[in-house]
Design a protein around this motif. Sequence first.
Motif, PDB file in Angstrom:
ATOM      1  N   ALA A  11      -2.881   5.474 -11.411  1.00  0.00           N
ATOM      2  CA  ALA A  11      -3.386   6.257 -10.275  1.00  0.00           C
ATOM      3  C   ALA A  11      -4.259   5.399  -9.359  1.00  0.00           C
ATOM      4  CB  ALA A  11      -4.167   7.468 -10.773  1.00  0.00           C
ATOM      5  N   VAL A  12      -4.095   4.078  -9.435  1.00  0.00           N
ATOM      6  CA  VAL A  12      -4.837   3.138  -8.601  1.00  0.00           C
ATOM      7  C   VAL A  12      -3.818   2.317  -7.811  1.00  0.00           C
ATOM      8  CG1 VAL A  12      -6.433   1.180  -8.591  1.00  0.00           C
ATOM      9  CG2 VAL A  12      -6.717   3.011 -10.272  1.00  0.00           C
ATOM     10  N   LYS A  13      -4.064   2.173  -6.513  1.00  0.00           N
ATOM     11  CA  LYS A  13      -3.098   1.473  -5.671  1.00  0.00           C
ATOM     12  C   LYS A  13      -3.811   0.725  -4.555  1.00  0.00           C
ATOM     13  CE  LYS A  13       1.342   2.436  -3.519  1.00  0.00           C
ATOM     14  NZ  LYS A  13       2.338   3.480  -3.280  1.00  0.00           N
ATOM     15  N   VAL A  14      -3.221  -0.395  -4.149  1.00  0.00           N
ATOM     16  CA  VAL A  14      -3.707  -1.153  -3.003  1.00  0.00           C
ATOM     17  C   VAL A  14      -2.647  -1.048  -1.917  1.00  0.00           C
ATOM     18  CG1 VAL A  14      -4.363  -3.435  -2.141  1.00  0.00           C
ATOM     19  CG2 VAL A  14      -4.980  -2.758  -4.477  1.00  0.00           C
ATOM     20  N   LEU A  15      -3.075  -0.673  -0.724  1.00  0.00           N
ATOM     21  CA  LEU A  15      -2.171  -0.577   0.421  1.00  0.00           C
ATOM     22  C   LEU A  15      -2.572  -1.612   1.456  1.00  0.00           C
ATOM     23  CD1 LEU A  15      -2.107   3.308   0.868  1.00  0.00           C
ATOM     24  CD2 LEU A  15      -0.391   1.891  -0.260  1.00  0.00           C
ATOM     25  N   GLY A  16      -1.591  -2.259   2.059  1.00  0.00           N
ATOM     26  CA  GLY A  16      -1.889  -3.261   3.081  1.00  0.00           C
ATOM     27  C   GLY A  16      -2.492  -2.639   4.325  1.00  0.00           C
ATOM     28  N   ALA A  17      -1.794  -1.655   4.861  1.00  0.00           N
ATOM     29  CA  ALA A  17      -2.265  -0.988   6.075  1.00  0.00           C
ATOM     30  C   ALA A  17      -1.770   0.447   6.055  1.00  0.00           C
ATOM     31  CB  ALA A  17      -1.752  -1.712   7.312  1.00  0.00           C
ATOM     32  N   ARG A  23      -1.535   9.926   7.427  1.00  0.00           N
ATOM     33  CA  ARG A  23      -0.622   9.113   6.609  1.00  0.00           C
ATOM     34  C   ARG A  23      -1.283   8.783   5.279  1.00  0.00           C
ATOM     35  NH1 ARG A  23       4.088   8.887   5.214  1.00  0.00           N
ATOM     36  NH2 ARG A  23       3.291   8.463   3.177  1.00  0.00           N
ATOM     37  N   LEU A  24      -2.580   8.503   5.314  1.00  0.00           N
ATOM     38  CA  LEU A  24      -3.321   8.220   4.081  1.00  0.00           C
ATOM     39  C   LEU A  24      -3.288   9.425   3.146  1.00  0.00           C
ATOM     40  CD1 LEU A  24      -5.139   6.450   2.312  1.00  0.00           C
ATOM     41  CD2 LEU A  24      -7.092   7.326   3.619  1.00  0.00           C
ATOM     42  N   MET A  25      -3.426  10.623   3.679  1.00  0.00           N
ATOM     43  CA  MET A  25      -3.372  11.834   2.849  1.00  0.00           C
ATOM     44  C   MET A  25      -2.014  11.949   2.159  1.00  0.00           C
ATOM     45  SD  MET A  25      -6.341  12.970   2.997  1.00  0.00           S
ATOM     46  CE  MET A  25      -7.784  12.955   4.014  1.00  0.00           C
ATOM     47  N   GLY A  77      -8.089  12.285 -10.543  1.00  0.00           N
ATOM     48  CA  GLY A  77      -8.387  11.453  -9.382  1.00  0.00           C
ATOM     49  C   GLY A  77      -7.357  10.378  -9.136  1.00  0.00           C
ATOM     50  N   VAL A  78      -7.388   9.861  -7.918  1.00  0.00           N
ATOM     51  CA  VAL A  78      -6.628   8.673  -7.549  1.00  0.00           C
ATOM     52  C   VAL A  78      -7.549   7.778  -6.723  1.00  0.00           C
ATOM     53  CG1 VAL A  78      -4.386   9.853  -7.572  1.00  0.00           C
ATOM     54  CG2 VAL A  78      -5.603   9.640  -5.424  1.00  0.00           C
ATOM     55  N   PHE A  79      -7.322   6.483  -6.816  1.00  0.00           N
ATOM     56  CA  PHE A  79      -8.132   5.524  -6.067  1.00  0.00           C
ATOM     57  C   PHE A  79      -7.207   4.633  -5.259  1.00  0.00           C
ATOM     58  CE2 PHE A  79     -10.135   1.387  -5.504  1.00  0.00           C
ATOM     59  CZ  PHE A  79     -11.325   1.762  -4.889  1.00  0.00           C
ATOM     60  N   ILE A  80      -7.521   4.500  -3.977  1.00  0.00           N
ATOM     61  CA  ILE A  80      -6.746   3.634  -3.091  1.00  0.00           C
ATOM     62  C   ILE A  80      -7.694   2.695  -2.361  1.00  0.00           C
ATOM     63  CG2 ILE A  80      -5.325   3.549  -0.990  1.00  0.00           C
ATOM     64  CD1 ILE A  80      -3.949   6.090  -1.891  1.00  0.00           C
ATOM     65  N   GLN A  81      -7.304   1.440  -2.334  1.00  0.00           N
ATOM     66  CA  GLN A  81      -8.004   0.450  -1.519  1.00  0.00           C
ATOM     67  C   GLN A  81      -7.048   0.092  -0.377  1.00  0.00           C
ATOM     68  OE1 GLN A  81      -8.029  -3.634  -2.803  1.00  0.00           O
ATOM     69  NE2 GLN A  81     -10.157  -3.860  -2.181  1.00  0.00           N
ATOM     70  N   ILE A  82      -7.571   0.076   0.841  1.00  0.00           N
ATOM     71  CA  ILE A  82      -6.756  -0.304   1.999  1.00  0.00           C
ATOM     72  C   ILE A  82      -7.243  -1.661   2.485  1.00  0.00           C
ATOM     73  CG2 ILE A  82      -5.944   0.366   4.283  1.00  0.00           C
ATOM     74  CD1 ILE A  82      -6.956   3.176   3.710  1.00  0.00           C
ATOM     75  N   GLU A  83      -6.320  -2.603   2.626  1.00  0.00           N
ATOM     76  CA  GLU A  83      -6.710  -3.939   3.063  1.00  0.00           C
ATOM     77  C   GLU A  83      -7.193  -3.943   4.512  1.00  0.00           C
ATOM     78  OE1 GLU A  83      -3.405  -6.513   2.128  1.00  0.00           O
ATOM     79  OE2 GLU A  83      -3.728  -6.268  -0.024  1.00  0.00           O
TER      80      GLU A  83
END
Length: 154
Positions: A11-17, A23-25, A77-83
């Motif tokens: 449930a953890v992800k890294v997105l470039g943009a 869109r994030l939702m 929960g989920v965790f996202i990091q956006i570059e």
Amino acid sequence: MKFSDLLKPEAVKVLGAVSSKKRLMHDIADLAEAAHGLSAAPLVEALMERESLGPTGVGHGVALPHARIAGLEEVLGVFIQIEKPIDFEAVDRQPVDLIFALFAPENAGVEHLKALALVSRTLRNTGLCTKLRANADAGTLYTIITETEDVQAA
């Protein structure tokens, strides 16, 4: 309550943009669907409805979107990091790059609040956020987040 109760490694992800908050939702809901087996469409709707009440960008590049979901049995929960940070209408008007989304059962009063408090308190730690931003590997991010509970327990 511990982070490992709320968050699975998948449930953890890294997105470039990400092109927009909406869109994030969708990305959050897709990740929750893949990691927790939830249906994405009602999650997007619930998150957007919650955002319409007031933005969940809490400042310092952090957002804590959350929603109550019918039929859910536990807080997840989920965790996202956006570059590339995006505008999230945060209280400090700074763009957001660390997002921890919570989904709670409709009737989870105190559990939902405990989870929000835990996530909020933890992501206010600037040292932790710096560590998260310095890593772009989902497995490493999961380890950093869940290690905080060991430190807090000591």
